[in-house]
Structures are given as C-alpha cells and as structure tokens.
Design an enzyme around this catalytic site. Structure first.
Site, mmCIF file in Angstrom:
data_model
loop_
_atom_site.group_PDB
_atom_site.id
_atom_site.type_symbol
_atom_site.label_atom_id
_atom_site.label_comp_id
_atom_site.label_asym_id
_atom_site.label_seq_id
_atom_site.Cartn_x
_atom_site.Cartn_y
_atom_site.Cartn_z
ATOM 1 N N ASP A 1 2.981 38.478 -25.329
ATOM 2 C CA ASP A 1 3.735 37.278 -25.691
ATOM 3 C C ASP A 1 3.703 37.061 -27.200
ATOM 4 O O ASP A 1 4.727 36.750 -27.815
ATOM 5 C CB ASP A 1 3.138 36.081 -24.952
ATOM 6 N N HIS B 1 -0.779 37.560 -22.682
ATOM 7 C CA HIS B 1 -0.869 36.734 -23.889
ATOM 8 C C HIS B 1 -0.626 37.579 -25.146
ATOM 9 O O HIS B 1 0.114 37.172 -26.052
ATOM 10 C CB HIS B 1 -2.241 36.070 -23.947
#
Length: 107
Positions: free
Chosen positions: A80, A77
């Site tokens: 990302d 995450h």
C-alpha cells in the site's frame, strides 16, 4: 514474522515513504517557483521508487521460482505504501507541469 520478511516489508514502507516525501517536497518547491529544485526532488523520488520496486521484483522473482511469499497485513501495508507513493509521484509530476504553465501564462 522472520527477519527476512520484515526486511522486505520495511524496504517497501521505507522507500515508498521516502519517495512520497520527495514528491511532496517537489510540489512545495514548484509552489515557490523553484522548478529546478522540484525536478531534483522528483529525481530523488524516482530513485526511492526504484529501490522499492527492486525489493518487490526480488519478491516476485522468488515467487515465480516456487518460493511462496505469505501475504499478511504487514505485506499488504508495505505494498500500500509503495502504490500510494507511485500515485503521489505521478500526481506531483502533473501538478508541477500545471504550475509551470500557470507561471508562463502569468509571466
């Protein structure tokens, strides 16, 4: 997740999110014809990206030295967020250049 790993993940998310926000602000300034302000916001986006990149580089250096980093959903995450921020900043640069050209042609 230990505190050190959470700090790395949060550094990626925080700096990536700040960079994306500054790039978005740069686009908004450019839409208003405020190109100096747009460039200033892009500069701030780049500073945030550098901070995120520094966090990532530290992690990569430790990995190269044999200190394995566990890859989990939090790390994915965070990465990302960073990659999206880089892409968004790059697109903002292109959009702002196009807006400058349009303004010049309309001028």
């Amino acid at each position: 997740m230990d505190d050190a790993r959470m700090e790395v993940v949060m550094g990626l998310i925080m700096h990536g999110g700040n960079a994306k926000g500054q790039a978005f602000q740069a686009i908004q300034f450019a839409k208003e014809g405020k190109f100096d302000e747009a460039e200033g916001a892009l500069k701030l986006a780049n500073e945030e990206l550098k901070a995120a990149h520094d966090v990532q580089t530290d992690m990569l250096t430790k990995e190269a030295q044999g200190e394995h980093t566990e890859v989990d959903l939090y790390m994915v995450h965070g990465q990302d967020h960073l990659m999206n921020a880089i892409t968004f900043r790059d697109m903002a640069i292109e959009l702002i250049e196009l807006m400058k050209r349009v303004q010049k042609l309309e001028g």
